[in-house]
Scaffold this motif. Structure first.
Motif, PDB file in Angstrom:
ATOM      1  N   GLU A  52       7.515   3.232   1.378  1.00  0.00           N
ATOM      2  CA  GLU A  52       6.212   3.056   2.020  1.00  0.00           C
ATOM      3  C   GLU A  52       5.203   2.321   1.132  1.00  0.00           C
ATOM      4  OE1 GLU A  52       2.579   5.613   4.050  1.00  0.00           O
ATOM      5  OE2 GLU A  52       4.360   6.664   3.340  1.00  0.00           O
ATOM      6  N   THR A  53       5.186   2.629  -0.138  1.00  0.00           N
ATOM      7  CA  THR A  53       4.236   1.968  -1.033  1.00  0.00           C
ATOM      8  C   THR A  53       4.553   0.484  -1.155  1.00  0.00           C
ATOM      9  OG1 THR A  53       3.823   4.003  -2.260  1.00  0.00           O
ATOM     10  CG2 THR A  53       3.282   1.933  -3.363  1.00  0.00           C
ATOM     11  N   ARG A  54       5.813   0.138  -1.323  1.00  0.00           N
ATOM     12  CA  ARG A  54       6.160  -1.283  -1.418  1.00  0.00           C
ATOM     13  C   ARG A  54       5.846  -2.001  -0.115  1.00  0.00           C
ATOM     14  NH1 ARG A  54      10.339   0.771  -4.793  1.00  0.00           N
ATOM     15  NH2 ARG A  54      11.894   0.765  -3.138  1.00  0.00           N
ATOM     16  N   LEU A  55       6.087  -1.347   1.007  1.00  0.00           N
ATOM     17  CA  LEU A  55       5.767  -1.959   2.295  1.00  0.00           C
ATOM     18  C   LEU A  55       4.262  -2.177   2.430  1.00  0.00           C
ATOM     19  CD1 LEU A  55       6.920  -3.062   4.892  1.00  0.00           C
ATOM     20  CD2 LEU A  55       6.847  -0.751   5.843  1.00  0.00           C
ATOM     21  N   ARG A  56       3.463  -1.224   1.975  1.00  0.00           N
ATOM     22  CA  ARG A  56       1.999  -1.389   2.010  1.00  0.00           C
ATOM     23  C   ARG A  56       1.561  -2.554   1.118  1.00  0.00           C
ATOM     24  NH1 ARG A  56      -0.638   3.912   0.337  1.00  0.00           N
ATOM     25  NH2 ARG A  56      -2.533   2.787   0.869  1.00  0.00           N
ATOM     26  N   ILE A  57       2.191  -2.700  -0.033  1.00  0.00           N
ATOM     27  CA  ILE A  57       1.861  -3.824  -0.920  1.00  0.00           C
ATOM     28  C   ILE A  57       2.226  -5.139  -0.247  1.00  0.00           C
ATOM     29  CG2 ILE A  57       2.489  -4.964  -3.092  1.00  0.00           C
ATOM     30  CD1 ILE A  57       2.684  -2.111  -4.325  1.00  0.00           C
ATOM     31  N   VAL A  58       3.391  -5.205   0.367  1.00  0.00           N
ATOM     32  CA  VAL A  58       3.807  -6.413   1.087  1.00  0.00           C
ATOM     33  C   VAL A  58       2.810  -6.725   2.198  1.00  0.00           C
ATOM     34  CG1 VAL A  58       5.550  -7.340   2.673  1.00  0.00           C
ATOM     35  CG2 VAL A  58       6.250  -6.298   0.513  1.00  0.00           C
ATOM     36  N   GLN A  59       2.416  -5.703   2.956  1.00  0.00           N
ATOM     37  CA  GLN A  59       1.442  -5.908   4.031  1.00  0.00           C
ATOM     38  C   GLN A  59       0.140  -6.483   3.477  1.00  0.00           C
ATOM     39  OE1 GLN A  59       1.517  -1.840   5.383  1.00  0.00           O
ATOM     40  NE2 GLN A  59       2.481  -2.430   7.314  1.00  0.00           N
ATOM     41  N   ARG A  60      -0.315  -5.953   2.360  1.00  0.00           N
ATOM     42  CA  ARG A  60      -1.565  -6.453   1.773  1.00  0.00           C
ATOM     43  C   ARG A  60      -1.409  -7.878   1.278  1.00  0.00           C
ATOM     44  NH1 ARG A  60      -4.356  -9.309  -0.113  1.00  0.00           N
ATOM     45  NH2 ARG A  60      -6.237  -9.020  -1.348  1.00  0.00           N
ATOM     46  N   LEU A  61      -0.301  -8.172   0.610  1.00  0.00           N
ATOM     47  CA  LEU A  61      -0.092  -9.515   0.076  1.00  0.00           C
ATOM     48  C   LEU A  61       0.134 -10.542   1.184  1.00  0.00           C
ATOM     49  CD1 LEU A  61       2.032  -8.782  -3.112  1.00  0.00           C
ATOM     50  CD2 LEU A  61      -0.429  -9.255  -2.943  1.00  0.00           C
ATOM     51  N   ALA A  62       0.511 -10.100   2.357  1.00  0.00           N
ATOM     52  CA  ALA A  62       0.653 -11.016   3.492  1.00  0.00           C
ATOM     53  C   ALA A  62      -0.692 -11.623   3.875  1.00  0.00           C
ATOM     54  CB  ALA A  62       1.260 -10.296   4.686  1.00  0.00           C
ATOM     55  N   ARG A  63      -1.782 -10.950   3.518  1.00  0.00           N
ATOM     56  CA  ARG A  63      -3.129 -11.468   3.792  1.00  0.00           C
ATOM     57  C   ARG A  63      -3.604 -12.430   2.709  1.00  0.00           C
ATOM     58  NH1 ARG A  63      -4.691  -5.932   4.258  1.00  0.00           N
ATOM     59  NH2 ARG A  63      -6.325  -6.374   2.770  1.00  0.00           N
ATOM     60  N   SER A  84       1.468 -12.687  -5.164  1.00  0.00           N
ATOM     61  CA  SER A  84       1.587 -13.204  -3.800  1.00  0.00           C
ATOM     62  C   SER A  84       3.032 -13.084  -3.339  1.00  0.00           C
ATOM     63  CB  SER A  84       1.130 -14.662  -3.738  1.00  0.00           C
ATOM     64  OG  SER A  84       1.956 -15.463  -4.562  1.00  0.00           O
ATOM     65  N   LEU A  85       3.217 -13.178  -2.025  1.00  0.00           N
ATOM     66  CA  LEU A  85       4.561 -13.164  -1.462  1.00  0.00           C
ATOM     67  C   LEU A  85       5.229 -14.502  -1.744  1.00  0.00           C
ATOM     68  CD1 LEU A  85       3.980 -11.493   2.022  1.00  0.00           C
ATOM     69  CD2 LEU A  85       4.788 -10.434  -0.098  1.00  0.00           C
ATOM     70  N   THR A  86       6.501 -14.483  -2.032  1.00  0.00           N
ATOM     71  CA  THR A  86       7.247 -15.715  -2.292  1.00  0.00           C
ATOM     72  C   THR A  86       8.107 -16.126  -1.113  1.00  0.00           C
ATOM     73  OG1 THR A  86       9.088 -14.478  -3.239  1.00  0.00           O
ATOM     74  CG2 THR A  86       7.388 -15.272  -4.768  1.00  0.00           C
ATOM     75  N   ARG A  87       8.349 -15.218  -0.196  1.00  0.00           N
ATOM     76  CA  ARG A  87       9.257 -15.471   0.920  1.00  0.00           C
ATOM     77  C   ARG A  87       8.516 -15.321   2.246  1.00  0.00           C
ATOM     78  NH1 ARG A  87      12.739 -18.251  -1.351  1.00  0.00           N
ATOM     79  NH2 ARG A  87      13.271 -18.492   0.835  1.00  0.00           N
ATOM     80  N   PRO A  88       8.022 -16.416   2.823  1.00  0.00           N
ATOM     81  CA  PRO A  88       7.320 -16.311   4.106  1.00  0.00           C
ATOM     82  C   PRO A  88       8.221 -15.780   5.220  1.00  0.00           C
ATOM     83  CG  PRO A  88       7.494 -18.616   3.390  1.00  0.00           C
ATOM     84  CD  PRO A  88       8.040 -17.763   2.292  1.00  0.00           C
ATOM     85  N   GLU A  89       9.541 -15.906   5.049  1.00  0.00           N
ATOM     86  CA  GLU A  89      10.478 -15.374   6.033  1.00  0.00           C
ATOM     87  C   GLU A  89      10.341 -13.861   6.194  1.00  0.00           C
ATOM     88  OE1 GLU A  89      12.906 -18.241   3.363  1.00  0.00           O
ATOM     89  OE2 GLU A  89      11.118 -17.014   3.236  1.00  0.00           O
ATOM     90  N   LEU A  90       9.788 -13.224   5.196  1.00  0.00           N
ATOM     91  CA  LEU A  90       9.593 -11.780   5.263  1.00  0.00           C
ATOM     92  C   LEU A  90       8.691 -11.405   6.436  1.00  0.00           C
ATOM     93  CD1 LEU A  90      10.128  -9.021   4.048  1.00  0.00           C
ATOM     94  CD2 LEU A  90       8.322  -9.474   2.385  1.00  0.00           C
ATOM     95  N   MET A  91       7.720 -12.250   6.755  1.00  0.00           N
ATOM     96  CA  MET A  91       6.832 -11.966   7.885  1.00  0.00           C
ATOM     97  C   MET A  91       7.597 -12.034   9.207  1.00  0.00           C
ATOM     98  SD  MET A  91       3.985 -11.081   6.635  1.00  0.00           S
ATOM     99  CE  MET A  91       5.021 -10.332   5.395  1.00  0.00           C
ATOM    100  N   ASP A  92       8.592 -12.928   9.290  1.00  0.00           N
ATOM    101  CA  ASP A  92       9.446 -12.985  10.483  1.00  0.00           C
ATOM    102  C   ASP A  92      10.255 -11.697  10.614  1.00  0.00           C
ATOM    103  OD1 ASP A  92       8.523 -15.592  10.952  1.00  0.00           O
ATOM    104  OD2 ASP A  92      10.228 -16.491   9.898  1.00  0.00           O
ATOM    105  N   LEU A  93      10.757 -11.209   9.495  1.00  0.00           N
ATOM    106  CA  LEU A  93      11.521  -9.959   9.497  1.00  0.00           C
ATOM    107  C   LEU A  93      10.641  -8.800   9.960  1.00  0.00           C
ATOM    108  CD1 LEU A  93      14.096  -8.367   8.797  1.00  0.00           C
ATOM    109  CD2 LEU A  93      13.194  -8.170   6.473  1.00  0.00           C
ATOM    110  N   LEU A  94       9.417  -8.734   9.445  1.00  0.00           N
ATOM    111  CA  LEU A  94       8.508  -7.663   9.841  1.00  0.00           C
ATOM    112  C   LEU A  94       8.114  -7.785  11.306  1.00  0.00           C
ATOM    113  CD1 LEU A  94       6.246  -7.302   6.666  1.00  0.00           C
ATOM    114  CD2 LEU A  94       8.264  -5.975   7.319  1.00  0.00           C
ATOM    115  N   ALA A  95       7.958  -9.019  11.808  1.00  0.00           N
ATOM    116  CA  ALA A  95       7.651  -9.220  13.227  1.00  0.00           C
ATOM    117  C   ALA A  95       8.799  -8.699  14.088  1.00  0.00           C
ATOM    118  CB  ALA A  95       7.397 -10.705  13.512  1.00  0.00           C
TER     119      ALA A  95
END
Length: 123
Positions: free
Chosen positions: A32-43, A87-98
């Motif tokens: 959960e913590t890593r996911l929250r960090i990813v969510q924040r860095l997506a912004r 920052s996030l290095t893999r924009p594909e991660l947002m597709d995975l989360l979608a």
């Protein structure tokens, strides 16, 4: 790098132990913590101090999770003076989360895993 806390390991450690890469990736995002960090860095990029304040976590906790995400090659940083901006290095991660949002909604467990696009409510 082998970070092991609360029974969680990073992707490269899992892969080295013979865990298939897909399972290792999903394991890294299951925290959960890593996911929250990813969510924040997506912004947008953030410093550790920004993440600790926004997420209400200790600096050591944020740093450990960032190290794990860096080890997974999902996050990187740039140095500017004495500060590091993550920052996030893999924009594909947002597709995975979608896709995960859609799947969870279809199973009756709607969640928001990505930040709202700029200009929409909640941004």
């Amino acid at each position: 790098m082998a970070i092991d806390y609360d029974g969680g390991r990073c992707v490269s450690t899992d892969i080295a132990a013979g865990v298939p890469p897909a399972a290792a990736l999903f394991h890294s995002l299951a925290d959960e913590t890593r996911l929250r960090i990813v969510q924040r860095l997506a912004r947008g990029e953030a410093r550790v101090v920004d993440l600790t304040a926004e997420l209400g976590l200790a600096q050591s906790t944020v740093s450990k999770h960032l190290a794990c995400l860096r080890d997974c090659d999902l996050v990187d940083y740039r140095a500017e003076g004495r500060q590091s901006f993550y920052s996030l290095t893999r924009p594909e991660l947002m597709d995975l989360l979608a896709s995960a949002e859609q799947l969870l909604a279809a199973t009756g467990h709607a969640v928001t895993l990505r930040p709202a696009p700029v200009g929409e409510a909640g941004s």
